[in-house]
Design a protein around this motif. Structure first.
Motif, short mmCIF file in Angstrom:
data_model
loop_
_atom_site.label_atom_id
_atom_site.label_comp_id
_atom_site.label_asym_id
_atom_site.label_seq_id
_atom_site.Cartn_x
_atom_site.Cartn_y
_atom_site.Cartn_z
N UNK A 1 -22.17 56.08 -28.02
CA UNK A 1 -21.78 56.26 -26.63
C UNK A 1 -20.33 55.82 -26.42
N UNK A 2 -19.95 54.67 -26.99
CA UNK A 2 -18.57 54.19 -26.87
C UNK A 2 -17.60 55.18 -27.51
N UNK B 1 -13.50 59.40 -26.99
CA UNK B 1 -13.09 60.76 -27.32
C UNK B 1 -12.84 61.57 -26.06
N UNK B 2 -13.71 61.44 -25.06
CA UNK B 2 -13.54 62.24 -23.85
C UNK B 2 -12.33 61.80 -23.05
N UNK B 3 -12.02 60.51 -23.06
CA UNK B 3 -10.89 60.00 -22.29
C UNK B 3 -9.57 60.25 -23.01
N UNK C 1 -12.42 69.82 -19.86
CA UNK C 1 -13.06 68.58 -19.41
C UNK C 1 -14.57 68.73 -19.36
N UNK C 2 -15.06 69.87 -18.88
CA UNK C 2 -16.50 70.12 -18.83
C UNK C 2 -17.08 70.21 -20.24
N UNK C 3 -16.39 70.89 -21.13
CA UNK C 3 -16.84 71.02 -22.51
C UNK C 3 -16.91 69.64 -23.18
N UNK D 1 -20.15 67.61 -24.62
CA UNK D 1 -20.13 67.17 -26.02
C UNK D 1 -20.43 65.67 -26.11
N UNK D 2 -19.96 64.90 -25.13
CA UNK D 2 -20.14 63.45 -25.20
C UNK D 2 -21.59 63.03 -25.04
N UNK D 3 -22.42 63.89 -24.47
CA UNK D 3 -23.85 63.57 -24.32
C UNK D 3 -24.70 64.51 -25.16
#
Length: 80
Positions: free
Chosen positions: A31-32, A37-39, A50-52, A56-58
């Protein structure tokens, strides 16, 4: 891959990470990593990216496919 050790994390922040990881069915480490990665991703140039990245993060998201309706007839009258 490199390792990263973060010290002196506020207990409330650690608890929030645990809760978020559990909600997404991920380990705290994964999760971290997904949050970082997303930020920090350089792909933040559009809302699509941003949506992609959020999906991907979840590990993906389920979207409901809307019901499609046939196109309605248009009275063209004299304008064509």
């Amino acid at each position: 891959m490199s390792d990263l050790l973060i010290r002196n994390i506020d207990p409330a922040l650690k608890s929030a990470l645990q809760t978020r990881a559990a909600r997404h069915g991920l380990s705290q480490q994964k999760e971290a990593r997904a949050i970082l990665e997303s930020v920090l991703s350089t792909e933040h140039d559009s809302w699509v990216s941003r949506l992609r990245n959020a999906g991907r993060s979840v590990e993906g998201i389920e979207l409901e496919v809307p019901t499609r309706h046939a196109a309605r007839d248009v009275n063209r009258g004299d304008w064509l």
